[in-house]
Design an enzyme around this catalytic site. Structure first.
Site, short mmCIF file in Angstrom:
data_model
loop_
_atom_site.label_atom_id
_atom_site.label_comp_id
_atom_site.label_asym_id
_atom_site.label_seq_id
_atom_site.Cartn_x
_atom_site.Cartn_y
_atom_site.Cartn_z
N LYS A 1 5.03 -2.67 -5.85
CA LYS A 1 5.86 -2.84 -4.70
C LYS A 1 4.51 -4.10 -4.03
CE LYS A 1 5.21 0.74 -1.31
NZ LYS A 1 4.77 1.14 -2.85
N THR A 2 4.42 -4.86 -3.52
CA THR A 2 3.49 -5.22 -2.97
C THR A 2 3.07 -6.20 -3.48
OG1 THR A 2 2.18 -3.35 -1.45
CG2 THR A 2 1.21 -5.84 -1.41
N GLU B 1 8.30 -5.22 2.18
CA GLU B 1 7.97 -4.24 0.53
C GLU B 1 8.41 -2.60 1.47
OE1 GLU B 1 3.80 -1.96 -0.25
OE2 GLU B 1 3.81 -4.17 0.41
#
Length: 363
Positions: free
Chosen positions: A19-20, A63
């Site tokens: 996700k980052t 995020e």
């Protein structure tokens, strides 16, 4: 975060892994395309000048952290889900509870919005079938996804692949970040950016120069043929993917220093940790990074080292203190080695000190 995102057209990226990097890719694409997004992500990105950006455009890219369930406060326009895994069981209790949280997250999508879902993950495929929201899918393995990557090529200079949409060739994508997982991350970013109205040529230009987020396959230095890299991976699936990407860069030896993160995670995923380091040529374990947790009797890095040896036959060296691990590496590294520090704690300090020592010795 919820107050900022819910007042705009939010692009929220969730998942156990990726996700980052995916949110960073989307953020860089959006910022460089001129649509002036607001950005809030969990890792520093050099081209953004940090991990946040205050924009005046309609989109907020963020995020979405599932670890404590707070991502359920978000009501995005686009929800990207990279994968669903059995992490954070200390909070959720069961894998099914984790899945249901992600289902609710996607259910929070605003009217007219869409879910961008990675079809390579079985739980995300289930989510695509069960949600009533409009879905865009992407993947490498499974036929049936909207976006599919084919003819993937890995090398020391990065990764390239051909992108297809519903069977039709779209474009060739070039990345300087390594690994199959970054193919998937870039596909999720491409799909989201396309839905944000960004032109393909601008997406490709941003992806081609994206150098990664801090602590995501981050190069700490290259000295006398020794490449030192740090990565935040702390879940077994994440570690396995990261090491596979490292192996694809074709080092002569892959040396890995792992610092387990949290006693609870080490205990709950012990068997998985025992199997995820197979791509290492040499593995060093340091003491568990507690992250404010109390120690659990019988849970230790020494115990994990024994478990890895029993499960895989690998030789594992337990060196508790970071300083001692760095001193050991300084003695054994040689040209052609890729040295990786892995974990969500302060294990990166080993690589930084190793680079400094190698540079001093090179003078």
């Amino acid at each position: 975060l919820a107050a900022v995102m819910n007042a705009a057209d939010g692009v929220a990226v969730a998942g156990a892994h990726g996700k980052t990097t995916t949110s960073a890719m989307i953020s860089c694409i959006a910022a460089e395309s001129g649509i002036d997004p607001t950005v809030i992500i969990g890792g520093e990105v050099s081209s953004l000048g940090g991990n946040a950006r205050n924009g005046a455009g309609r989109f907020v890219v963020a995020e979405a952290d599932e670890s404590d369930g707070s991502f359920l406060k978000l009501y995005p326009y686009l929800a990207v889900v990279t994968n669903i895994e059995d992490d954070h069981l200390d909070h959720y209790g069961t894998e099914e509870n984790i899945y249901q949280a992600f289902k609710q997250f996607v259910g929070n999508i605003k009217e007219g919005g869409k879910a961008v879902l990675c079809f390579d993950n079985a739980k995300v495929r289930r989510l695509a079938a069960e949600t009533d929201k409009e879905v865009i899918t992407y993947g490498v393995e499974g036929e049936g996804a909207d976006y599919i990557a084919r003819d993937i090529s890995y090398g020391v200079d990065g990764t390239s692949y051909k992108l297809y949409y519903k069977g039709e060739f779209v474009t060739e994508v070039h990345l300087i970040v390594p690994g199959r997982h970054n193919v998937l991350n870039s596909m999720g970013a491409f799909a989201a950016a396309h839905e944000m109205g960004i032109a393909t040529d601008k997406i490709l230009a941003s992806l081609k120069k994206f150098g990664g987020a801090k602590r995501r396959f981050e190069t700490k230095g290259k000295v006398n043929g020794v490449w030192v890299v740090d990565d935040y991976a702390h879940h077994p699936t994440e570690i396995g993917v990261t090491l596979k990407a490292a192996r694809q860069t074709k080092p002569e030896r892959l040396l890995c220093v792992f610092q387990p993160h949290r006693y609870t995670r080490t205990k709950l995923l012990f068997s998985e940790f025992c199997e995820c380091f197979k791509d290492c040529d040499e593995l060093i374990l340091t003491d568990i990074y507690a992250a404010s947790e109390e120690a659990i009797p019988g849970v230790s890095s020494m115990h994990l080292a024994e478990g890895i040896k029993a499960a895989t036959g690998q030789e594992v060296l337990y060196i508790g203190k970071l300083t001692k691990a760095e001193e050991y590496l300084e003695r054994v590294v040689r040209p052609g080695d890729l040295v990786m520090t892995i974990g969500a704690g302060d294990v990166f300090k080993i690589g930084e000190e190793l680079v400094r020592e190698l540079e001093r010795n090179a003078d």
